[in-house]
Design a protein around this motif. Structure first.
Motif, PDB file in Angstrom:
ATOM      1  N   TRP A 243       0.907  -1.491  -0.193  1.00 31.50           N
ATOM      2  CA  TRP A 243      -0.300  -0.029   0.018  1.00 31.50           C
ATOM      3  C   TRP A 243       0.981   1.145  -0.295  1.00 31.50           C
ATOM      4  N   SER A 244       0.479   2.456  -0.722  1.00 34.29           N
ATOM      5  CA  SER A 244       0.885   3.524  -0.509  1.00 34.29           C
ATOM      6  C   SER A 244       0.747   4.035   1.078  1.00 34.29           C
ATOM      7  N   ALA A 245       1.680   5.366   1.035  1.00 36.27           N
ATOM      8  CA  ALA A 245       1.611   5.988   2.349  1.00 36.27           C
ATOM      9  C   ALA A 245       0.313   6.172   2.410  1.00 36.27           C
ATOM     10  N   ALA A 246      -0.404   6.817   2.348  1.00 39.22           N
ATOM     11  CA  ALA A 246      -1.554   7.906   2.123  1.00 39.22           C
ATOM     12  C   ALA A 246      -2.641   6.225   2.197  1.00 39.22           C
ATOM     13  N   GLU A 247      -3.076   5.309   1.472  1.00 41.83           N
ATOM     14  CA  GLU A 247      -3.586   3.892   2.287  1.00 41.83           C
ATOM     15  C   GLU A 247      -3.258   3.814   3.294  1.00 41.83           C
ATOM     16  N   VAL A 248      -2.358   3.417   4.025  1.00 40.03           N
ATOM     17  CA  VAL A 248      -1.731   3.041   5.278  1.00 40.03           C
ATOM     18  C   VAL A 248      -2.850   3.996   6.143  1.00 40.03           C
ATOM     19  N   ALA A 249      -2.052   5.027   6.162  1.00 45.55           N
ATOM     20  CA  ALA A 249      -2.982   6.294   7.049  1.00 45.55           C
ATOM     21  C   ALA A 249      -4.535   5.759   7.282  1.00 45.55           C
ATOM     22  N   LEU A 250      -4.701   6.295   5.781  1.00 45.86           N
ATOM     23  CA  LEU A 250      -6.543   6.095   5.490  1.00 45.86           C
ATOM     24  C   LEU A 250      -7.121   4.946   6.294  1.00 45.86           C
ATOM     25  N   ALA A 251      -6.473   3.524   5.936  1.00 40.45           N
ATOM     26  CA  ALA A 251      -6.888   2.580   6.768  1.00 40.45           C
ATOM     27  C   ALA A 251      -6.936   2.645   7.951  1.00 40.45           C
ATOM     28  N   VAL A 252      -6.341   2.937   8.977  1.00 35.75           N
ATOM     29  CA  VAL A 252      -5.848   2.731  10.590  1.00 35.75           C
ATOM     30  C   VAL A 252      -7.657   4.220  10.597  1.00 35.75           C
ATOM     31  N   VAL A 253      -7.233   5.189  10.067  1.00 27.92           N
ATOM     32  CA  VAL A 253      -8.816   6.166  10.551  1.00 27.92           C
ATOM     33  C   VAL A 253      -9.785   5.446  10.094  1.00 27.92           C
ATOM     34  N   ALA A 254      -9.760   5.090   8.984  1.00 24.79           N
ATOM     35  CA  ALA A 254     -11.358   4.105   8.267  1.00 24.79           C
ATOM     36  C   ALA A 254     -11.269   2.817   9.266  1.00 24.79           C
ATOM     37  N   THR A 273      -9.787   8.025  -5.493  1.00 20.89           N
ATOM     38  CA  THR A 273      -9.399   6.926  -6.288  1.00 20.89           C
ATOM     39  C   THR A 273      -8.770   5.788  -5.450  1.00 20.89           C
ATOM     40  N   GLN A 274      -7.951   6.464  -5.148  1.00 29.47           N
ATOM     41  CA  GLN A 274      -6.645   6.058  -4.003  1.00 29.47           C
ATOM     42  C   GLN A 274      -7.445   5.790  -3.079  1.00 29.47           C
ATOM     43  N   ALA A 275      -8.113   6.485  -2.033  1.00 29.49           N
ATOM     44  CA  ALA A 275      -8.948   6.837  -1.266  1.00 29.49           C
ATOM     45  C   ALA A 275      -9.444   6.346  -0.892  1.00 29.49           C
ATOM     46  N   ALA A 276     -11.011   6.173  -1.797  1.00 29.66           N
ATOM     47  CA  ALA A 276     -11.989   4.841  -1.812  1.00 29.66           C
ATOM     48  C   ALA A 276     -11.307   3.663  -1.577  1.00 29.66           C
ATOM     49  N   GLU A 277     -10.344   3.017  -2.094  1.00 26.07           N
ATOM     50  CA  GLU A 277     -10.241   1.814  -2.029  1.00 26.07           C
ATOM     51  C   GLU A 277      -9.082   1.222  -1.206  1.00 26.07           C
ATOM     52  N   ALA A 278      -8.948   2.191  -0.767  1.00 26.32           N
ATOM     53  CA  ALA A 278      -8.190   1.940   1.162  1.00 26.32           C
ATOM     54  C   ALA A 278      -9.886   1.910   2.131  1.00 26.32           C
ATOM     55  N   VAL A 279     -10.160   3.259   1.888  1.00 33.68           N
ATOM     56  CA  VAL A 279     -11.542   2.860   2.446  1.00 33.68           C
ATOM     57  C   VAL A 279     -12.375   1.769   2.761  1.00 33.68           C
ATOM     58  N   GLY A 280     -12.645   1.365   1.266  1.00 30.46           N
ATOM     59  CA  GLY A 280     -13.372   0.306   0.933  1.00 30.46           C
ATOM     60  C   GLY A 280     -13.155  -1.125   1.382  1.00 30.46           C
ATOM     61  N   ARG A 281     -11.415  -1.695   1.920  1.00 30.34           N
ATOM     62  CA  ARG A 281     -11.224  -2.850   2.153  1.00 30.34           C
ATOM     63  C   ARG A 281     -11.835  -3.232   3.295  1.00 30.34           C
ATOM     64  N   PRO A 282     -11.811  -4.049   4.281  1.00 33.62           N
ATOM     65  CA  PRO A 282     -11.800  -4.734   5.547  1.00 33.62           C
ATOM     66  C   PRO A 282     -10.900  -4.161   6.232  1.00 33.62           C
ATOM     67  N   PRO A 283     -11.503  -3.447   7.147  1.00 33.66           N
ATOM     68  CA  PRO A 283     -10.918  -2.902   8.674  1.00 33.66           C
ATOM     69  C   PRO A 283      -9.771  -3.644   8.804  1.00 33.66           C
ATOM     70  N   LEU A 284      -9.249  -3.068   9.398  1.00 29.49           N
ATOM     71  CA  LEU A 284      -7.379  -3.451  10.108  1.00 29.49           C
ATOM     72  C   LEU A 284      -7.743  -4.222  11.258  1.00 29.49           C
ATOM     73  N   SER A 285      -7.523  -4.963  11.741  1.00 29.95           N
ATOM     74  CA  SER A 285      -8.126  -5.772  13.008  1.00 29.95           C
ATOM     75  C   SER A 285      -7.702  -5.031  14.741  1.00 29.95           C
ATOM     76  N   PRO A 286      -8.263  -4.786  15.013  1.00 30.18           N
ATOM     77  CA  PRO A 286      -7.569  -4.203  16.442  1.00 30.18           C
ATOM     78  C   PRO A 286      -6.279  -4.825  16.945  1.00 30.18           C
ATOM     79  N   ASP A 287      -6.381  -5.968  17.080  1.00 33.08           N
ATOM     80  CA  ASP A 287      -4.365  -6.277  17.765  1.00 33.08           C
ATOM     81  C   ASP A 287      -3.322  -5.087  16.411  1.00 33.08           C
ATOM     82  N   LEU A 288      -4.102  -5.028  15.388  1.00 34.80           N
ATOM     83  CA  LEU A 288      -3.065  -4.493  14.170  1.00 34.80           C
ATOM     84  C   LEU A 288      -2.960  -2.722  14.335  1.00 34.80           C
ATOM     85  N   LEU A 289      -3.907  -2.561  14.958  1.00 35.30           N
ATOM     86  CA  LEU A 289      -4.378  -0.846  14.893  1.00 35.30           C
ATOM     87  C   LEU A 289      -3.826  -0.470  16.425  1.00 35.30           C
ATOM     88  N   ARG A 290      -3.865  -2.272  17.502  1.00 33.97           N
ATOM     89  CA  ARG A 290      -2.950  -1.258  19.048  1.00 33.97           C
ATOM     90  C   ARG A 290      -1.253  -1.557  18.472  1.00 33.97           C
TER      91      ARG A 290
END
Length: 298
Positions: A243-254, A273-290
């Motif tokens: 993932w790009s840096a922006a996708e990583v950042a948006l995935a955490v927030v979303a 389009t890149q942001a919509a794809e990042a936000v549209g993916r399955p969410p990161l797990s709580p363990d990964l967010l931690r």
């Protein structure tokens, strides 16, 4: 993800173009304010909203647009002191600005946020300021000038000046049990990670908002475009090395529990389009967010 992508218009030099781009790519929400785009943002959105009746819109009240200052002074709803400060939440000014926003947008906004109510306000004043503003907003709801209201803050919550339970208490005092407080907007990003850490532990503003049925809008998810340059290879590897840096950042927030909308300010179809794809993916797990919180801290 747990959230939807919405268009934020702060710093958008061409609000009409950005809104048309986002709406054509499936956006269902645009967030603005009377002082954005040098005071022209609401006017710029009117034609887009007319062409896309399903596009919902939120605006704000608080900061005084430069191009409306003299109008408000002549209307007697703005004092010279507030005009100099450029911010006002007096009930008469709120009512005047809400009527103006409705006319400029060409429709009743879905949500109106109090814009940084902490601006120039101390701990001893904030409760009375918020309550008076909520009374004015409840009156506007009863007159169908607006549908609902919320609070958009940059540091009011993080500084401890107010919290979601306090907002709910004041809304109930202003409007009773059927009050119209519906949303909060605050910065959530790799820079502003405290709300993420708190939500993962079941407390803080996002947990409080979710428990009360309030919609949470995450503002500045890329921190004004600065975050992509701050994403380390270690963090990318932890989340997804492809993932790009922006996708990583948006995935955490979303993926953060309680976040319902992520507001991205962009006029670029590629970035959207890149942001919509990042936000549209399955969410990161709580363990990964931690683990992200552990790597970056709060």
């Amino acid at each position: 993800m747990t959230a939807a992508l919405g268009l934020g218009t702060y710093r958008c030099p061409d609000v009409t173009g950005a809104a048309l781009m986002a709406a054509s790519r499936g956006a269902d929400w645009v967030d603005t304010a009377p002082n954005y785009e040098h005071g022209q943002a609401e006017t710029s959105l009117a034609e887009v909203l007319a062409a896309h009746p399903g596009l919902r819109v939120s605006t704000k009240v608080g900061f005084v647009p430069v191009n409306a200052k003299d109008l408000a002074l002549r209307a007697g709803v703005l004092t010279a002191g507030d005009a100099d400060r450029g911010h006002c939440l007096a009930p008469d000014y709120i009512a005047w600005q809400l009527d103006r926003s409705k006319r400029l947008l060409g429709r009743v906004p879905d949500v109106v946020f109090l814009h940084n109510p902490e601006h120039g306000c101390g701990k001893n004043e904030i409760s009375s300021r918020l309550h008076a503003a909520f009374v004015a907003l409840e009156e506007a709801c009863s007159q169908q000038l607006i549908s609902a209201y919320g609070v958009a803050t940059w540091r009011g919550i993080s500084s401890g000046l107010f919290d979601v339970p306090m907002l709910l208490e004041l809304a109930a005092k202003a409007g009773g049990p059927n009050h119209h407080l519906r949303a909060v907007q605050l910065p959530i990003s790799l820079v502003h990670l405290a709300p993420v850490a708190q939500a993962l532990n079941g407390h803080g503003p996002l947990a409080d908002a979710a428990a009360a049925g309030l919609e949470v809008f995450a503002s500045a998810p890329l921190h004004g475009g600065e975050i992509p340059g701050m994403v380390t290879p270690e963090l990318s590897e932890l989340i997804n090395p492809g993932w790009s840096a922006a996708e990583v950042a948006l995935a955490v927030v979303a993926s953060t529990p309680g976040v319902k909308r992520v507001l991205l300010s962009t006029g670029s179809p590629e970035h959207w389009t890149q942001a919509a794809e990042a936000v549209g993916r399955p969410p990161l797990s709580p363990d990964l967010l931690r683990r992200v919180v552990d790597v970056l801290g709060t």
